[in-house]
Design a protein around this motif. Structure first.
Motif, PDB file in Angstrom:
ATOM      1  N   MET A 241       0.629  -1.165  -0.246  1.00  0.00           N
ATOM      2  CA  MET A 241       0.070   0.047   0.720  1.00  0.00           C
ATOM      3  C   MET A 241       0.410   0.991   0.106  1.00  0.00           C
ATOM      4  N   ALA A 242       1.768   1.081   0.499  1.00  0.00           N
ATOM      5  CA  ALA A 242       3.198   2.549   0.718  1.00  0.00           C
ATOM      6  C   ALA A 242       3.713   2.731  -0.958  1.00  0.00           C
ATOM      7  N   ALA A 243       3.765   1.359  -1.267  1.00  0.00           N
ATOM      8  CA  ALA A 243       4.405   1.977  -2.379  1.00  0.00           C
ATOM      9  C   ALA A 243       3.816   1.719  -3.242  1.00  0.00           C
ATOM     10  N   THR A 244       1.759   1.895  -3.207  1.00  0.00           N
ATOM     11  CA  THR A 244       1.479   1.716  -4.811  1.00  0.00           C
ATOM     12  C   THR A 244       1.033   3.731  -3.917  1.00  0.00           C
ATOM     13  N   THR A 245       0.784   4.032  -2.739  1.00  0.00           N
ATOM     14  CA  THR A 245       0.748   5.209  -2.574  1.00  0.00           C
ATOM     15  C   THR A 245       1.634   6.689  -3.055  1.00  0.00           C
ATOM     16  N   ILE A 246       2.642   6.467  -2.680  1.00  0.00           N
ATOM     17  CA  ILE A 246       3.891   6.685  -3.377  1.00  0.00           C
ATOM     18  C   ILE A 246       3.942   7.093  -4.854  1.00  0.00           C
ATOM     19  N   GLY A 247       3.594   5.683  -5.935  1.00  0.00           N
ATOM     20  CA  GLY A 247       4.140   5.652  -6.605  1.00  0.00           C
ATOM     21  C   GLY A 247       2.270   6.627  -7.094  1.00  0.00           C
ATOM     22  N   ILE A 248       1.325   7.081  -6.762  1.00  0.00           N
ATOM     23  CA  ILE A 248      -0.063   7.710  -7.828  1.00  0.00           C
ATOM     24  C   ILE A 248       1.202   8.710  -7.305  1.00  0.00           C
ATOM     25  N   TYR A 249       1.049   9.249  -5.542  1.00  0.00           N
ATOM     26  CA  TYR A 249       1.656  10.725  -5.770  1.00  0.00           C
ATOM     27  C   TYR A 249       2.317  11.254  -6.516  1.00  0.00           C
ATOM     28  N   ASN A 250       3.948  10.393  -6.724  1.00  0.00           N
ATOM     29  CA  ASN A 250       5.154  10.783  -7.967  1.00  0.00           C
ATOM     30  C   ASN A 250       4.120  11.085  -9.250  1.00  0.00           C
ATOM     31  N   LEU A 251       3.312  10.302  -9.198  1.00  0.00           N
ATOM     32  CA  LEU A 251       3.161  10.154 -10.742  1.00  0.00           C
ATOM     33  C   LEU A 251       3.420  11.323 -11.547  1.00  0.00           C
ATOM     34  N   ASP A 252       3.650  12.322 -12.683  1.00  0.00           N
ATOM     35  CA  ASP A 252       3.930  12.991 -13.746  1.00  0.00           C
ATOM     36  C   ASP A 252       2.031  12.810 -14.097  1.00  0.00           C
ATOM     37  N   ALA A 253       0.996  13.368 -13.435  1.00  0.00           N
ATOM     38  CA  ALA A 253      -0.392  12.819 -14.075  1.00  0.00           C
ATOM     39  C   ALA A 253      -1.078  14.489 -12.921  1.00  0.00           C
ATOM     40  N   ASP A 254      -1.877  15.153 -14.274  1.00  0.00           N
ATOM     41  CA  ASP A 254      -3.055  15.251 -13.724  1.00  0.00           C
ATOM     42  C   ASP A 254      -3.539  15.420 -11.815  1.00  0.00           C
ATOM     43  N   ILE A 255      -3.834  16.097 -11.685  1.00  0.00           N
ATOM     44  CA  ILE A 255      -4.303  15.581 -10.344  1.00  0.00           C
ATOM     45  C   ILE A 255      -5.705  14.352 -10.275  1.00  0.00           C
ATOM     46  N   TRP A 256      -6.809  14.658 -10.977  1.00  0.00           N
ATOM     47  CA  TRP A 256      -7.340  13.896 -11.228  1.00  0.00           C
ATOM     48  C   TRP A 256      -7.326  12.739 -11.369  1.00  0.00           C
TER      49      TRP A 256
ATOM     50  N   ARG B 262      -4.460  10.971 -10.728  1.00  0.00           N
ATOM     51  CA  ARG B 262      -3.979   9.854  -9.809  1.00  0.00           C
ATOM     52  C   ARG B 262      -5.477  10.026  -8.521  1.00  0.00           C
ATOM     53  N   SER B 263      -6.093  10.745  -8.120  1.00  0.00           N
ATOM     54  CA  SER B 263      -7.509  11.131  -7.683  1.00  0.00           C
ATOM     55  C   SER B 263      -7.917   9.434  -8.147  1.00  0.00           C
ATOM     56  N   PHE B 264      -8.078   9.262  -9.789  1.00  0.00           N
ATOM     57  CA  PHE B 264      -8.808   8.033  -9.917  1.00  0.00           C
ATOM     58  C   PHE B 264      -7.856   6.742  -9.227  1.00  0.00           C
ATOM     59  N   LEU B 265      -6.582   6.851 -10.149  1.00  0.00           N
ATOM     60  CA  LEU B 265      -5.889   5.807  -9.440  1.00  0.00           C
ATOM     61  C   LEU B 265      -6.260   5.055  -8.136  1.00  0.00           C
ATOM     62  N   ALA B 266      -6.060   6.166  -7.235  1.00  0.00           N
ATOM     63  CA  ALA B 266      -6.027   6.248  -6.416  1.00  0.00           C
ATOM     64  C   ALA B 266      -7.339   5.389  -5.619  1.00  0.00           C
ATOM     65  N   ILE B 267      -8.761   6.380  -6.037  1.00  0.00           N
ATOM     66  CA  ILE B 267      -9.796   5.126  -5.788  1.00  0.00           C
ATOM     67  C   ILE B 267     -10.013   4.476  -6.233  1.00  0.00           C
ATOM     68  N   ALA B 268      -9.304   3.910  -7.467  1.00  0.00           N
ATOM     69  CA  ALA B 268      -9.631   2.547  -8.122  1.00  0.00           C
ATOM     70  C   ALA B 268      -8.641   1.702  -6.968  1.00  0.00           C
ATOM     71  N   VAL B 269      -7.795   2.055  -6.622  1.00  0.00           N
ATOM     72  CA  VAL B 269      -6.981   1.014  -5.509  1.00  0.00           C
ATOM     73  C   VAL B 269      -7.510   0.779  -4.650  1.00  0.00           C
ATOM     74  N   LEU B 270      -8.234   1.659  -3.500  1.00  0.00           N
ATOM     75  CA  LEU B 270      -9.685   1.442  -2.439  1.00  0.00           C
ATOM     76  C   LEU B 270     -10.076   0.068  -2.457  1.00  0.00           C
ATOM     77  N   TYR B 271     -10.755   0.432  -3.745  1.00  0.00           N
ATOM     78  CA  TYR B 271     -12.024  -0.161  -4.342  1.00  0.00           C
ATOM     79  C   TYR B 271     -11.060  -2.101  -4.616  1.00  0.00           C
ATOM     80  N   LEU B 272      -9.967  -1.584  -5.169  1.00  0.00           N
ATOM     81  CA  LEU B 272      -9.405  -3.193  -5.237  1.00  0.00           C
ATOM     82  C   LEU B 272      -9.105  -3.951  -4.181  1.00  0.00           C
ATOM     83  N   VAL B 273      -8.950  -2.950  -2.882  1.00  0.00           N
ATOM     84  CA  VAL B 273      -8.474  -3.692  -1.150  1.00  0.00           C
ATOM     85  C   VAL B 273     -10.037  -4.148  -0.895  1.00  0.00           C
TER      86      VAL B 273
END
Length: 95
Positions: free
Chosen positions: A26-41, A43-54
């Protein structure tokens, strides 16, 4: 003769390894999404997708465990009924 299955217990080391592995993933995924070179939306979509997957993974694990435990209970009840019938049966009794 009935055989009671041995209840398997996880060791503390196995439990600790599973928890540590989950935290690292979870920490590696969170850091990876945070440091992703993309718009905030994005990164937010990916974060929500990860939480849904968990949460879906936890639910699936619980459903599988519950189904397995229910199967064991039914099997034990059937075994007890069979043992009772066999204990009460007298093969030398006249029909």
């Amino acid at each position: 003769m009935s055989e009671t299955p041995v209840k398997q217990q996880n060791t503390a080391a196995f439990y600790g390894q599973a928890v540590a592995s989950f935290i690292v993933a979870m920490a590696a995924t969170t850091i990876g999404i945070y440091n992703l070179d993309a718009d905030i939306w994005v990164r937010s979509f990916l974060a929500i997708a990860v939480l849904y997957l968990v949460t879906s993974s936890f639910t699936l694990a619980k459903v599988i465990r519950d189904r397995q435990e229910a199967g064991q209970i039914v099997s034990r009840v059937d075994q007890a009924r069979l043992e009772k019938l066999l204990a009460e049966h007298d093969p030398f009794e006249k029909l």
